[in-house]
Design an enzyme around this catalytic site. Structure first.
Site, PDB file in Angstrom:
ATOM      1  N   ARG A  40       0.809  -1.224   0.000  1.00 15.95           N
ATOM      2  CA  ARG A  40       0.000   0.000   0.000  1.00 15.95           C
ATOM      3  C   ARG A  40       0.840   1.271   0.000  1.00 15.95           C
ATOM      4  NH1 ARG A  40      -3.761  -1.426  -1.895  1.00 15.95           N
ATOM      5  NH2 ARG A  40      -5.479  -2.562  -1.050  1.00 15.95           N
ATOM      6  N   THR A  45       5.625   1.077   6.516  1.00 12.58           N
ATOM      7  CA  THR A  45       6.631   0.131   6.005  1.00 12.58           C
ATOM      8  C   THR A  45       6.836   0.305   4.505  1.00 12.58           C
ATOM      9  OG1 THR A  45       6.012  -1.402   7.759  1.00 12.58           O
ATOM     10  CG2 THR A  45       7.330  -2.301   5.969  1.00 12.58           C
ATOM     11  N   CYS A  46       5.757   0.505   3.776  1.00 12.82           N
ATOM     12  CA  CYS A  46       5.870   0.694   2.321  1.00 12.82           C
ATOM     13  C   CYS A  46       6.568   2.009   2.005  1.00 12.82           C
ATOM     14  CB  CYS A  46       4.499   0.635   1.663  1.00 12.82           C
ATOM     15  SG  CYS A  46       3.739  -0.997   1.789  1.00 12.82           S
ATOM     16  N   THR A  47       6.323   3.025   2.812  1.00 15.69           N
ATOM     17  CA  THR A  47       7.001   4.308   2.633  1.00 15.69           C
ATOM     18  C   THR A  47       8.503   4.136   2.868  1.00 15.69           C
ATOM     19  OG1 THR A  47       5.037   5.565   3.234  1.00 15.69           O
ATOM     20  CG2 THR A  47       7.161   6.695   3.443  1.00 15.69           C
TER      21      THR A  47
END
Length: 162
Positions: A40, A45-47
């Site tokens: 997402r 975490t994805c950032t």
């Protein structure tokens, strides 16, 4: 679940990209590709993963490698994510998760006892001829971009010797 085989051609795809164009894997023949799948946009975490890839992007480029990020978020979400974090690479939208399925990263997940289908964070290294060189499944973000860069440098060095 799809099992990809190292040394075989990576599954082809065509997806809408954050630059407003449609992108095909085949257009990157002649360059290595780091293809990373993430769940997402805008999540912590994805950032972190995207920013880590961003921070190494110039080194990837110096080693004839392009980075592509894929999630099931729409292009509009990718645009906001890309702008907010100054990501220099393309983010591709796989809303129907067809490419995620081809790469075997659309899987049954469990969270707090609930089961659902979702994208499992994974990275694939594809060589300049379109063949799969390495895959990292169920990625832990800490140190991952650095590990991928090490593999890219090794691959590029081998390519230079040929």
């Amino acid at each position: 679940m799809t099992q990809l085989i190292i040394g075989r051609k990576a599954p082809a795809f065509t997806l809408p990209a954050s630059n407003g164009e449609t992108v095909k894997l085949a257009q990157f023949i002649g360059q290595n590709v780091v293809l990373y799948f993430y769940p997402r946009d805008m999540t912590p975490t994805c950032t972190q993963q995207a920013c880590d890839m961003r921070d190494f992007n110039s080194q990837f480029e110096q080693n004839n490698t392009v980075v592509l990020g894929i999630s099931t978020d729409p292009v509009k979400s990718h645009l906001r994510f890309k702008e907010k974090h100054e990501l220099p690479f393309l983010l591709l939208s796989d809303e129907q998760h067809k490419v995620c399925e081809k790469y075997g990263v659309w899987q049954l997940k469990k969270l707090y006892g609930r089961e659902y289908m979702g994208l499992v964070r994974s990275t694939f290294l594809i060589d300049a001829k379109g063949k799969l060189v390495r895959q990292w499944l169920k990625v832990k973000v800490k140190g991952h971009a650095d590990e991928v860069l090490g593999e890219v440098k090794e691959l590029y060095s081998k390519q230079q010797k040929r």
